[in-house]
Design an enzyme around this catalytic site. Structure first.
Site, PDB file in Angstrom:
ATOM      1  N   GLU A  31      27.055  55.429  15.983  1.00 18.56           N
ATOM      2  CA  GLU A  31      26.575  56.381  14.750  1.00 18.56           C
ATOM      3  C   GLU A  31      26.841  57.624  15.024  1.00 18.56           C
ATOM      4  OE1 GLU A  31      23.685  54.761  12.194  1.00 18.56           O
ATOM      5  OE2 GLU A  31      23.829  52.807  13.383  1.00 18.56           O
ATOM      6  N   ASP A  72      23.151  59.145   6.863  1.00 18.47           N
ATOM      7  CA  ASP A  72      22.065  60.497   6.712  1.00 18.47           C
ATOM      8  C   ASP A  72      20.722  59.437   6.696  1.00 18.47           C
ATOM      9  OD1 ASP A  72      23.916  62.076   6.427  1.00 18.47           O
ATOM     10  OD2 ASP A  72      23.870  62.413   4.169  1.00 18.47           O
ATOM     11  N   GLY A  81      10.537  57.351  41.549  1.00 16.32           N
ATOM     12  CA  GLY A  81      11.027  57.203  42.738  1.00 16.32           C
ATOM     13  C   GLY A  81      11.781  55.789  42.828  1.00 16.32           C
ATOM     14  N   SER A 141      35.436  58.352  16.884  1.00 16.49           N
ATOM     15  CA  SER A 141      34.860  59.296  16.163  1.00 16.49           C
ATOM     16  C   SER A 141      35.754  59.898  14.967  1.00 16.49           C
ATOM     17  CB  SER A 141      34.784  60.638  16.923  1.00 16.49           C
ATOM     18  OG  SER A 141      33.994  60.440  18.240  1.00 16.49           O
ATOM     19  N   GLU A 171      38.011  51.381  15.529  1.00 18.63           N
ATOM     20  CA  GLU A 171      39.404  50.654  15.841  1.00 18.63           C
ATOM     21  C   GLU A 171      39.761  50.871  17.294  1.00 18.63           C
ATOM     22  OE1 GLU A 171      41.964  51.410  12.828  1.00 18.63           O
ATOM     23  OE2 GLU A 171      40.911  50.185  11.337  1.00 18.63           O
ATOM     24  N   PRO A 172      40.832  50.467  18.025  1.00 18.95           N
ATOM     25  CA  PRO A 172      41.152  50.988  19.295  1.00 18.95           C
ATOM     26  C   PRO A 172      41.510  52.372  19.201  1.00 18.95           C
ATOM     27  CG  PRO A 172      41.862  48.562  18.952  1.00 18.95           C
ATOM     28  CD  PRO A 172      41.216  49.329  17.829  1.00 18.95           C
TER      29      PRO A 172
HETATM   30  C1  LIG Z   1      27.380  49.287  22.123  1.00 20.46           C
HETATM   31  C2  LIG Z   1      28.146  49.737  20.876  1.00 20.46           C
HETATM   32  C3  LIG Z   1      27.738  49.487  19.626  1.00 20.46           C
HETATM   33  C4  LIG Z   1      28.561  50.017  18.769  1.00 20.46           C
HETATM   34  N1  LIG Z   1      28.563  49.299  17.465  1.00 20.46           N
HETATM   35  C5  LIG Z   1      29.524  49.646  16.517  1.00 20.46           C
HETATM   36  C6  LIG Z   1      29.452  49.068  15.209  1.00 20.46           C
HETATM   37  O1  LIG Z   1      28.537  48.163  14.835  1.00 20.46           O
HETATM   38  N2  LIG Z   1      30.263  49.195  14.271  1.00 20.46           N
HETATM   39  C7  LIG Z   1      31.136  50.156  14.555  1.00 20.46           C
HETATM   40  O2  LIG Z   1      31.978  50.612  13.531  1.00 20.46           O
HETATM   41  N3  LIG Z   1      31.214  50.882  15.630  1.00 20.46           N
HETATM   42  C8  LIG Z   1      30.388  50.574  16.529  1.00 20.46           C
HETATM   43  N4  LIG Z   1      30.474  51.328  17.806  1.00 20.46           N
HETATM   44  C9  LIG Z   1      31.388  52.106  18.060  1.00 20.46           C
HETATM   45  C10 LIG Z   1      30.965  53.678  18.153  1.00 20.46           C
HETATM   46  O3  LIG Z   1      30.326  54.393  17.117  1.00 20.46           O
HETATM   47  C11 LIG Z   1      32.174  54.798  18.893  1.00 20.46           C
HETATM   48  O4  LIG Z   1      32.249  54.249  20.160  1.00 20.46           O
HETATM   49  C12 LIG Z   1      31.564  56.167  18.795  1.00 20.46           C
HETATM   50  O5  LIG Z   1      31.741  56.756  17.598  1.00 20.46           O
HETATM   51  C13 LIG Z   1      32.841  56.822  19.648  1.00 20.46           C
HETATM   52  O6  LIG Z   1      34.012  56.518  19.375  1.00 20.46           O
HETATM   53  P1  LIG Z   1      34.894  56.049  20.732  1.00 20.46           P
HETATM   54  O7  LIG Z   1      34.161  55.395  21.620  1.00 20.46           O
HETATM   55  O8  LIG Z   1      36.281  56.073  20.263  1.00 20.46           O
HETATM   56  O9  LIG Z   1      34.905  57.844  21.323  1.00 20.46           O
HETATM   57  P2  LIG Z   1      36.207  58.859  21.037  1.00 20.46           P
HETATM   58  O10 LIG Z   1      36.037  59.155  19.674  1.00 20.46           O
HETATM   59  O11 LIG Z   1      37.336  58.593  21.673  1.00 20.46           O
HETATM   60  O12 LIG Z   1      35.294  60.003  21.675  1.00 20.46           O
HETATM   61  C14 LIG Z   1      35.286  60.073  23.334  1.00 20.46           C
HETATM   62  C15 LIG Z   1      34.516  61.502  23.372  1.00 20.46           C
HETATM   63  O13 LIG Z   1      35.264  62.657  22.744  1.00 20.46           O
HETATM   64  C16 LIG Z   1      34.243  63.350  22.016  1.00 20.46           C
HETATM   65  N5  LIG Z   1      35.054  63.863  20.882  1.00 20.46           N
HETATM   66  C17 LIG Z   1      35.567  62.942  20.008  1.00 20.46           C
HETATM   67  N6  LIG Z   1      35.978  63.739  18.989  1.00 20.46           N
HETATM   68  C18 LIG Z   1      35.672  64.855  18.983  1.00 20.46           C
HETATM   69  C19 LIG Z   1      35.772  66.243  18.370  1.00 20.46           C
HETATM   70  N7  LIG Z   1      36.256  66.407  17.414  1.00 20.46           N
HETATM   71  N8  LIG Z   1      35.052  67.408  18.978  1.00 20.46           N
HETATM   72  C20 LIG Z   1      34.363  67.370  20.150  1.00 20.46           C
HETATM   73  N9  LIG Z   1      34.241  66.105  20.881  1.00 20.46           N
HETATM   74  C21 LIG Z   1      34.901  65.002  20.298  1.00 20.46           C
HETATM   75  C22 LIG Z   1      33.137  62.208  21.899  1.00 20.46           C
HETATM   76  O14 LIG Z   1      32.009  62.771  21.525  1.00 20.46           O
HETATM   77  C23 LIG Z   1      33.193  61.410  23.245  1.00 20.46           C
HETATM   78  O15 LIG Z   1      32.425  62.174  24.188  1.00 20.46           O
HETATM   79  C24 LIG Z   1      29.857  50.754  18.812  1.00 20.46           C
HETATM   80  C25 LIG Z   1      30.018  51.299  20.118  1.00 20.46           C
HETATM   81  C26 LIG Z   1      29.273  50.631  21.113  1.00 20.46           C
HETATM   82  C27 LIG Z   1      29.429  51.248  22.675  1.00 20.46           C
END
Ligand SMILES: Cc1cc2nc3c(=O)[nH]c(=O)nc-3n(C[C@H](O)[C@H](O)[C@H](O)COP(=O)(O)OP(=O)(O)OC[C@H]3O[C@@H](n4cnc5c(N)ncnc54)[C@H](O)[C@@H]3O)c2cc1C
Lengths: 364, 400
Positions: free
Chosen positions: B377, B251, B353, B137, B132-133
């Protein structure tokens, strides 16, 4: 058959070696390092497990078991987990015995194997590394030339373990542009053993520079005699062994740092609770696993009778690089405490440096 | 037994899917990199043709019923899937993610659906919507709600970054039935396309994997039948079983993402090697790595890394086949493969290159494609968290 599971025998030998290492190596590793010496009783105990002679036929003093590079790799990792110098010293005769057993003529085996496949540890060694810039194990500068039915060796070798005590040294040299191995008697007048070397690490391991000047040996002492030997195969086996040892050293550093990080409290919390530290530990964990799997992959390829040139090469360069990374992290996680010799991580770091530099210090 | 050479049956599957990669995927890889959002209709031939091989279909559940246990010379489903996935990733990651009927939602349905649900939805192309927006993670913090009203669940919320959003037929939506219960309140629901109140709001434009569509769904008083709650309907108050159950599918799917990364990295390395050899570089795994050209040295290190990531991936999959708990290994594989795949594809562009940044070759595309594999994932950081908690034996409170 495909799988990652150790066989019963492999598990048993791992446990046995692990126990030995725990009992007689880990506690003493610090003292061995400071004294620059490994007690011969400790080496004898490891020798008594018989790993280095297990595949030698009974008639020559071994157990006549099937060759298992995977098992040897498992043993080397365990030994090096205890101490890298110990791992090299305890398995040193194998560097002489394995090529001889695999590539020697009947006469050579009859003559030399019984000397070293005995109840008591009897040092013999292999000389591959050379003390010059740009050293390459596949392009030794040491030369062998045929002359009047003998062979004349000229060149220099370094990092030859136990050269002083060994009664025979297997020397890598180029003969007519082909790399081969030659058996040199310690008392050969053309062979000089210099003073013991001092190195960044591996303090307890005695190593020497040796010089061969017009060193004449009988033609029968060319490994494999007229047909020569498969030097590349020996190199494959030693590369896999180096990566097994790198795995062991890295695992030691990883486990020590992991436990330390859980105990050490700063800013009111164990340092392991901070991601900067925890993520380094995570990386150490999977890099150790990577090194091990690459070692196993190369070893299992040899074990099934295949050529493992590529796999052995990749395992060695990977272990060389990753051992440095993991042991560096080990020191960093302990901070200033990692820098002092009271803790073992600085030793792992120093010892780990040689994985990528040296060749032919152990064999599977 | 420690033996890391693939058996014949695996090599057969590998070569079969390599054929798909080379003959079906590669010729259209650039086309759909450019025609973003257009469904690659050439993939229609793959609908249902894949059987259990190489598709995005993990085995029943990881606790296991035992029927997939590998026997002697054959490998289990997870290993076969990993091998197939690497080949298809080698062909094209975006296209592989667009194979009809092989969505992440299908993995969830296969893992936890009841018999009736499998009957009804098993053949439908299913996407999975967790993100969600305000919740990426931290997937336990989702705010989409599901309220039971008579025989229907009423869903409200917004889901972003849903893979296959446009093309799928159903979506597995994660929502909370009890916001006060935290993770214990999170359940998943099957929502069919065309249900009133369920709207595909937009499709993203992306860095890579442009052949795969990624979209946003808005749920506004969206009513679905009560039976569409995925798996057991029982809502246990203090249990995080449901949440953990879906987490568990990771997993199985994380090694698959790792396998895709192995495939893309291999593709990039293969092209690099071909061009290096054309240019007169000899790669024979022989000379001291410090005495050779920096390009060869670099190449060898990259290949060694590929070997390492592949072995970790194999191990995670092999453990799943042998009904061993593989959470740690699955995360190790994804952490290593995600990161190194990204680095390898970057480095190959450098070694190539000008050929590496030109769109005449696919290397620049592979660099863009592989980056996602360190993000979705579970990002690389999240994998490191899981590994660290595991080896340090720390809770998620102690290591956040
Ligand atoms: C092309 C694409 C396809 C996708 N497909 C799906 C799908 O089919 N279904 C679905 O549900 N989602 C999907 N996603 C979503 C994807 O799983 C999330 O974008 C991803 O899990 C990261 O969440 P976020 O983008 O909100 O980043 P954030 O959670 O905001 O993270 C931003 C940064 O902070 C870091 N971070 C966050 N929490 C911590 C922590 N506790 N400790 C250290 N570092 C941290 C992250 O590693 C990252 O570098 C998709 C995304 C993309 C781009």
């Amino acid at each position: 058959m495909f799988g990652f599971l150790m066989s019963k025998e492999q598990k048993m030998i791992k446990e046995e070696v692990g126990k030995l290492v725990k009992d007689i190596v880990i506690e003493d590793a610090h003292d061995m390092d400071e004294n620059g010496e490994i007690p011969i009783e400790a080496i004898q105990k490891a020798w008594s497990l018989g790993a280095s002679v297990s595949k030698v036929p009974e008639e020559y003093g071994g157990y006549g078991m099937t060759d298992s590079p995977v098992e040897t790799a498992i043993i080397l990792e365990e030994l090096a987990y205890g101490d890298m110098s110990f791992a090299i010293a305890a398995t040193l005769p194998a560097l002489f015995i394995f090529p001889l057993e695999e590539m020697g003529t009947e006469d050579q085996k009859k003559k030399y194997l019984p000397l070293y496949c005995k109840e008591t540890y009897t040092p013999c060694t292999l000389a591959i590394n050379e003390p010059h810039f740009g050293f390459d194990p596949v392009e030794p500068k040491t030369l062998a030339v045929k002359k009047n039915g003998s062979i004349i060796l000229n060149g220099q070798k370094c990092f030859v373990p136990a050269a002083e005590k060994a009664s025979h040294i297997m020397v890598a040299a180029s003969l007519d542009g082909k790399n081969e191995l030659f058996i040199v008697d310690r008392n050969n007048p053309g062979l000089t053993v210099s003073e013991r070397e001092k190195n960044i690490g591996l303090y307890p391991l005695e190593t020497y520079e040796i010089t061969l000047s017009d060193c004449e040996i009988p033609a029968e002492d060319r490994l494999g005699e007229g047909r020569g030997c498969d030097y590349d195969k020996v190199l494959q086996k030693t590369r896999i062994a180096m990566s097994a040892i790198g795995t062991g050293v890295s695992r030691a550093s990883y486990e020590f740092a992991r436990e330390y990080a859980k105990d050490r409290v700063q800013f009111g919390e164990p340092i392991a609770h901070r991601q900067t530290i925890a993520f380094m530990i995570a990386e150490m964990a999977y890099e150790v696993e990577c090194m091990r799997l690459m070692t196993w992959k190369a070893a299992s390829k040899l074990e099934t009778g295949h050529d493992a040139k590529r796999e052995a090469y990749l395992a060695k360069i990977y272990a060389g690089e990753m051992t440095m990374k993991v042991t560096d992290y080990g020191v960093q996680i302990l901070g200033g405490h990692g820098y002092v010799r009271e803790y073992p991580v600085e030793r792992y770091y120093r010892n780990g440096r040689s994985i990528s530099v040296l060749e032919g210090m152990a064999i599977v | 037994m420690i033996g890391l050479e693939l058996p014949k049956s695996a090599l057969q599957l590998k070569s079969m899917l390599n054929n798909v990669a080379i003959n079906l995927f590669r010729p259209i890889a650039r086309k759909y990199d450019e025609a973003e959002h257009e469904y690659p209709k050439e993939l229609d031939v793959m609908r249902g043709a894949m059987g259990g091989l190489g598709g995005r279909r993990p085995p029943e559940d990881s606790a296991g019923k035992g029927k997939d246990k590998p026997e002697s010379e054959s490998l289990g489903t997870n290993m076969m899937t990993i091998i197939g996935t690497e080949e298809m990733g080698y062909g094209d990651t975006g296209l592989m993610l667009s194979i009809p009927g092989r969505g992440l939602g299908n993995a969830a349905i296969a893992a936890v659906a009841t018999e009736e649900q499998k009957q009804k939805f098993g053949d439908k192309w299913a996407a999975m919507a967790i993100t969600e927006p305000e919740s990426g993670s931290d997937s336990g913090s989702i705010t989409t709600t599901a309220v039971l009203d008579g025989d229907e669940w009423v869903l409200n919320g917004e889901k972003i970054f849903v893979t296959c959003a446009d093309r799928c037929e159903v979506v597995v939506i994660w929502a909370t039935v009890d916001p006060s219960a935290g993770k214990a309140g999170i359940k998943s629901f099957i929502v069919e396309k065309g249900t009133p109140g369920f709207k595909l709001e937009k499709l993203e434009y992306k860095l890579g994997i442009r052949a795969s569509d990624t979209g946003t769904f808005v749920l506004k008083d969206c009513r679905i039948p009560k039976e569409n709650l995925l798996g057991s309907a029982e809502v246990k108050k203090r249990s995080t079983e449901g949440f953990k159950g879906v987490m568990k599918t990771f997993d199985n799917t994380r090694p698959m993402v790792a396998a895709m990364s192995n495939g893309v990295a291999r593709a990039a390395l293969e092209l690099t090697r071909e061009k290096m050899e054309e240019g007169g570089c000899k790669l024979d795994y022989h000379r001291n790595i410090n005495n050779i050209g920096s390009m060869e040295k670099e190449y060898y290190m990259l290949e060694a890394n590929l070997e390492a990531m592949r072995l970790l991936t194999y191990k995670a999959a092999w453990m799943a086949d042998n009904k061993e708990f593989n959470s740690l290994e699955a995360s190790m594989a994804k952490a290593k493969a995600g990161r190194c795949g990204t680095l390898i594809t970057q480095k190959c562009c450098e070694l190539l290159g000008p050929l590496g940044i030109s769109q005449k070759y696919l290397a620049e595309k592979w660099m863009r494609d592989s980056k996602i594999l360190d993000i979705f994932e579970g990002t690389g950081q999240i994998q490191h968290l899981i590994i660290a908690r595991n080896v340090l034996k720390l809770s998620s409170k102690e290591l956040r």
